[in-house]
Design a protein around this motif. Structure first.
Motif, mmCIF file in Angstrom:
data_model
loop_
_atom_site.group_PDB
_atom_site.id
_atom_site.type_symbol
_atom_site.label_atom_id
_atom_site.label_comp_id
_atom_site.label_asym_id
_atom_site.label_seq_id
_atom_site.Cartn_x
_atom_site.Cartn_y
_atom_site.Cartn_z
ATOM 1 N N VAL A 160 -24.569 5.686 -6.531
ATOM 2 C CA VAL A 160 -24.064 5.856 -7.893
ATOM 3 C C VAL A 160 -24.142 4.543 -8.658
ATOM 4 O O VAL A 160 -24.533 4.503 -9.829
ATOM 5 N N GLU A 161 -23.778 3.436 -7.990
ATOM 6 C CA GLU A 161 -23.850 2.129 -8.629
ATOM 7 C C GLU A 161 -25.288 1.775 -9.013
ATOM 8 O O GLU A 161 -25.543 1.158 -10.047
ATOM 9 N N SER A 162 -26.241 2.192 -8.188
ATOM 10 C CA SER A 162 -27.644 1.856 -8.461
ATOM 11 C C SER A 162 -28.200 2.626 -9.651
ATOM 12 O O SER A 162 -29.221 2.238 -10.226
ATOM 13 N N LEU A 163 -27.546 3.714 -10.049
ATOM 14 C CA LEU A 163 -28.036 4.495 -11.181
ATOM 15 C C LEU A 163 -28.012 3.699 -12.485
ATOM 16 O O LEU A 163 -28.811 3.948 -13.385
ATOM 17 N N SER A 164 -27.074 2.752 -12.592
ATOM 18 C CA SER A 164 -26.942 1.992 -13.836
ATOM 19 C C SER A 164 -28.165 1.121 -14.118
ATOM 20 O O SER A 164 -28.427 0.750 -15.258
ATOM 21 N N VAL A 165 -28.925 0.780 -13.080
ATOM 22 C CA VAL A 165 -30.109 -0.071 -13.275
ATOM 23 C C VAL A 165 -31.397 0.667 -12.944
ATOM 24 O O VAL A 165 -32.485 0.091 -13.010
ATOM 25 N N ALA A 166 -31.303 1.941 -12.610
ATOM 26 C CA ALA A 166 -32.483 2.700 -12.209
ATOM 27 C C ALA A 166 -33.265 3.177 -13.431
ATOM 28 O O ALA A 166 -32.692 3.460 -14.490
ATOM 29 N N SER A 167 -34.570 3.272 -13.288
ATOM 30 C CA SER A 167 -35.400 3.833 -14.339
ATOM 31 C C SER A 167 -35.245 5.349 -14.338
ATOM 32 O O SER A 167 -34.670 5.927 -13.413
ATOM 33 N N ASP A 168 -35.749 6.014 -15.373
ATOM 34 C CA ASP A 168 -35.635 7.469 -15.448
ATOM 35 C C ASP A 168 -36.281 8.142 -14.245
ATOM 36 O O ASP A 168 -35.765 9.121 -13.709
ATOM 37 N N THR A 169 -37.421 7.592 -13.807
ATOM 38 C CA THR A 169 -38.140 8.189 -12.678
ATOM 39 C C THR A 169 -37.376 8.015 -11.380
ATOM 40 O O THR A 169 -37.156 8.959 -10.629
ATOM 41 N N SER A 170 -36.947 6.775 -11.106
ATOM 42 C CA SER A 170 -36.243 6.517 -9.852
ATOM 43 C C SER A 170 -34.860 7.146 -9.837
ATOM 44 O O SER A 170 -34.345 7.521 -8.782
ATOM 45 N N ALA A 171 -34.236 7.305 -11.020
ATOM 46 C CA ALA A 171 -32.902 7.914 -11.090
ATOM 47 C C ALA A 171 -32.937 9.344 -10.562
ATOM 48 O O ALA A 171 -31.993 9.806 -9.923
ATOM 49 N N LYS A 172 -34.048 10.039 -10.822
ATOM 50 C CA LYS A 172 -34.189 11.414 -10.347
ATOM 51 C C LYS A 172 -34.100 11.464 -8.823
ATOM 52 O O LYS A 172 -33.395 12.308 -8.257
ATOM 53 N N TYR A 173 -34.799 10.526 -8.153
ATOM 54 C CA TYR A 173 -34.786 10.519 -6.686
ATOM 55 C C TYR A 173 -33.428 10.063 -6.141
ATOM 56 O O TYR A 173 -32.973 10.555 -5.103
ATOM 57 N N VAL A 174 -32.783 9.127 -6.842
ATOM 58 C CA VAL A 174 -31.454 8.686 -6.422
ATOM 59 C C VAL A 174 -30.472 9.857 -6.491
ATOM 60 O O VAL A 174 -29.673 10.078 -5.581
ATOM 61 N N MET A 175 -30.537 10.646 -7.565
ATOM 62 C CA MET A 175 -29.639 11.793 -7.723
ATOM 63 C C MET A 175 -29.902 12.843 -6.657
ATOM 64 O O MET A 175 -28.962 13.485 -6.168
ATOM 65 N N GLU A 176 -31.170 13.017 -6.265
ATOM 66 C CA GLU A 176 -31.483 13.954 -5.190
ATOM 67 C C GLU A 176 -30.854 13.497 -3.872
ATOM 68 O O GLU A 176 -30.337 14.311 -3.106
ATOM 69 N N GLN A 177 -30.889 12.176 -3.627
ATOM 70 C CA GLN A 177 -30.262 11.644 -2.414
ATOM 71 C C GLN A 177 -28.750 11.862 -2.443
ATOM 72 O O GLN A 177 -28.149 12.203 -1.423
ATOM 73 N N ILE A 178 -28.153 11.645 -3.618
ATOM 74 C CA ILE A 178 -26.700 11.837 -3.747
ATOM 75 C C ILE A 178 -26.326 13.292 -3.484
ATOM 76 O O ILE A 178 -25.361 13.586 -2.765
ATOM 77 N N ASP A 179 -27.094 14.233 -4.067
ATOM 78 C CA ASP A 179 -26.817 15.655 -3.846
ATOM 79 C C ASP A 179 -26.925 16.016 -2.373
ATOM 80 O O ASP A 179 -26.126 16.804 -1.841
ATOM 81 N N GLU A 180 -27.924 15.452 -1.691
ATOM 82 C CA GLU A 180 -28.098 15.731 -0.266
ATOM 83 C C GLU A 180 -26.921 15.201 0.543
ATOM 84 O O GLU A 180 -26.425 15.853 1.466
#
Length: 220
Positions: A196-216
């Motif tokens: 969640v903390e990494s989302l603040s600096v993530a690009s739109d593309t990478s944010a999508k994959y970060v959110m998928e990891q969080i959901d998992e």
């Protein structure tokens, strides 16, 4: 959100009335069961990059109205009633069926109470539609079956001995498994917070994959 002890991963200034917020860990998801809303103190909230849809002030007013209405109709039976309170679970969503007192009386002059799914009660029937059951009738049937067992002392003694043996033999294994699960749960929560903390600096593309990891991780 602060009043409800929500974990906020954003500074106050980031709540700018322009961007929407993302709430994680809001629901308990189980295969084959209806999603259950978790208590707000278990939520994780961050400011998103998308435009907001509902004003925060409107959302706050709605939550206040829900808090006023959610338990208005609930009346708890007296302490010596509701034999299955804390034991009976909803077959549709898995939440507890808790006793709810009515103003009606049965033929014996006792106030009638029903067992009602907690998720159904909180969601006003929008999340779970399990039918209520008559608590007086159900408890009476359970008591009748227990009396049958007590009349057959030999069977009851054997069942109690078997149950005691199973519980004694399994407790050590259960304790060890529970300790491992608690450790894994703590590690998973830490991983979610870092993502969640990494989302603040993530690009739109990478944010999508970060959110998928969080959901998992939430499902895990």
């Amino acid at each position: 959100l602060k009043e409800n002890n929500v974990d906020l991963f954003a500074e106050r200034a980031e709540f700018d009335d322009e961007h929407g917020v993302m709430a994680y860990n809001r629901t308990l998801q189980r295969p084959g069961k209806a999603n259950q809303i978790r208590p707000m103190e278990e939520w994780i909230v961050a400011v998103g990059k998308h435009p907001g849809i509902i004003a925060g002030s409107d959302w706050g007013r709605v939550q206040a109205m829900l808090d006023v209405n959610k338990s208005k109709s609930y009346r708890r039976p007296r302490s010596n009633a509701a034999l299955l309170s804390g034991l009976l679970r909803c077959d549709e969503c898995g939440d507890y069926m808790r006793p709810k007192l009515t103003n009606r009386k049965n033929a014996d002059g006792e106030l009638i109470y029903t067992y009602m799914c907690s998720t159904k009660e909180r969601s006003h029937g929008t999340v779970c539609s399990m039918k209520n059951c008559n608590g007086n009738t159900l408890d009476a049937k359970i008591i009748k079956e227990i009396r049958k067992l007590s009349a057959d002392r030999e069977t009851l003694t054997r069942l109690l001995a078997q149950t005691k043996k199973v519980i004694s033999g399994s407790k050590e294994g259960y304790d060890a498994e529970l300790a491992l699960l608690r450790e894994k749960h703590t590690e998973t929560e830490e991983r979610i917070k870092r993502l969640v903390e990494s989302l603040s600096v993530a690009s739109d593309t990478s944010a999508k994959y970060v959110m998928e990891q969080i959901d998992e991780l939430h499902r895990e």
